[in-house]
Design a protein around this motif. Sequence first.
Motif, PDB file in Angstrom:
ATOM      1  N   ALA A  37      -5.800   3.836  -8.593  1.00 47.11           N
ATOM      2  CA  ALA A  37      -5.746   4.334  -7.215  1.00 47.11           C
ATOM      3  C   ALA A  37      -7.133   4.814  -6.803  1.00 47.11           C
ATOM      4  CB  ALA A  37      -4.739   5.473  -7.117  1.00 47.11           C
ATOM      5  N   LYS A  38      -7.288   5.017  -5.492  1.00 56.14           N
ATOM      6  CA  LYS A  38      -8.549   5.511  -4.941  1.00 56.14           C
ATOM      7  C   LYS A  38      -8.253   6.664  -4.002  1.00 56.14           C
ATOM      8  CE  LYS A  38     -11.136   1.215  -4.849  1.00 56.14           C
ATOM      9  NZ  LYS A  38     -11.966   0.332  -4.040  1.00 56.14           N
ATOM     10  N   LYS A  39      -9.248   7.485  -3.822  1.00 55.28           N
ATOM     11  CA  LYS A  39      -9.143   8.551  -2.841  1.00 55.28           C
ATOM     12  C   LYS A  39      -9.953   8.131  -1.634  1.00 55.28           C
ATOM     13  CE  LYS A  39      -8.701  13.462  -2.859  1.00 55.28           C
ATOM     14  NZ  LYS A  39      -8.948  14.706  -3.567  1.00 55.28           N
ATOM     15  N   ILE A  40      -9.297   8.027  -0.494  1.00 57.55           N
ATOM     16  CA  ILE A  40      -9.939   7.616   0.748  1.00 57.55           C
ATOM     17  C   ILE A  40      -9.702   8.701   1.789  1.00 57.55           C
ATOM     18  CG2 ILE A  40      -9.972   5.905   2.603  1.00 57.55           C
ATOM     19  CD1 ILE A  40      -9.041   3.834   0.535  1.00 57.55           C
ATOM     20  N   GLY A  41     -10.774   9.266   2.277  1.00 54.77           N
ATOM     21  CA  GLY A  41     -10.657  10.312   3.287  1.00 54.77           C
ATOM     22  C   GLY A  41      -9.808  11.491   2.840  1.00 54.77           C
ATOM     23  N   GLY A  42      -9.871  11.809   1.566  1.00 58.05           N
ATOM     24  CA  GLY A  42      -9.105  12.944   1.053  1.00 58.05           C
ATOM     25  C   GLY A  42      -7.667  12.617   0.707  1.00 58.05           C
ATOM     26  N   ARG A  43      -7.271  11.356   0.887  1.00 55.18           N
ATOM     27  CA  ARG A  43      -5.891  10.954   0.589  1.00 55.18           C
ATOM     28  C   ARG A  43      -5.888   9.886  -0.497  1.00 55.18           C
ATOM     29  NH1 ARG A  43      -3.575   8.918   6.049  1.00 55.18           N
ATOM     30  NH2 ARG A  43      -1.732   8.614   4.794  1.00 55.18           N
ATOM     31  N   ILE A  92       0.830  -1.202   0.000  1.00 56.38           N
ATOM     32  CA  ILE A  92       0.000   0.000   0.000  1.00 56.38           C
ATOM     33  C   ILE A  92       0.867   1.255   0.000  1.00 56.38           C
ATOM     34  CG2 ILE A  92      -1.758   1.299   1.283  1.00 56.38           C
ATOM     35  CD1 ILE A  92      -2.762  -1.348   0.136  1.00 56.38           C
ATOM     36  N   VAL A  93       0.523   2.181  -0.901  1.00 54.44           N
ATOM     37  CA  VAL A  93       1.242   3.451  -1.004  1.00 54.44           C
ATOM     38  C   VAL A  93       0.229   4.574  -0.797  1.00 54.44           C
ATOM     39  CG1 VAL A  93       2.685   4.914  -2.468  1.00 54.44           C
ATOM     40  CG2 VAL A  93       2.806   2.425  -2.703  1.00 54.44           C
ATOM     41  N   TRP A  94       0.493   5.409   0.199  1.00 58.60           N
ATOM     42  CA  TRP A  94      -0.379   6.541   0.511  1.00 58.60           C
ATOM     43  C   TRP A  94       0.251   7.835   0.042  1.00 58.60           C
ATOM     44  CZ3 TRP A  94      -5.197   6.314   2.668  1.00 58.60           C
ATOM     45  CH2 TRP A  94      -5.572   5.108   3.260  1.00 58.60           C
TER      46      TRP A  94
END
Length: 62
Positions: free
Chosen positions: A39-45, A10-12
């Motif tokens: 990729a996905k956007k989760i909680g603004g990240r 996982i890369v944030w």
Amino acid sequence: MEDELESSDIVWEVANIAKVIGREQRTTFHLLTTGQLPAKKIGGRWVASRRKLLAAVLGDAA
């Protein structure tokens, strides 16, 4: 052991994704927002799988 591998895949954040694919942050952000990277956007990240990013960028060479 498999969970450890999955969590390290996982890369944030845009900056870290940019490092993985070898692109500038601005270019990476564009690729992310236009759906050209897996990729996905989760909680603004932004979050992505290192394996999937490399496969998308390198294609068959991955």
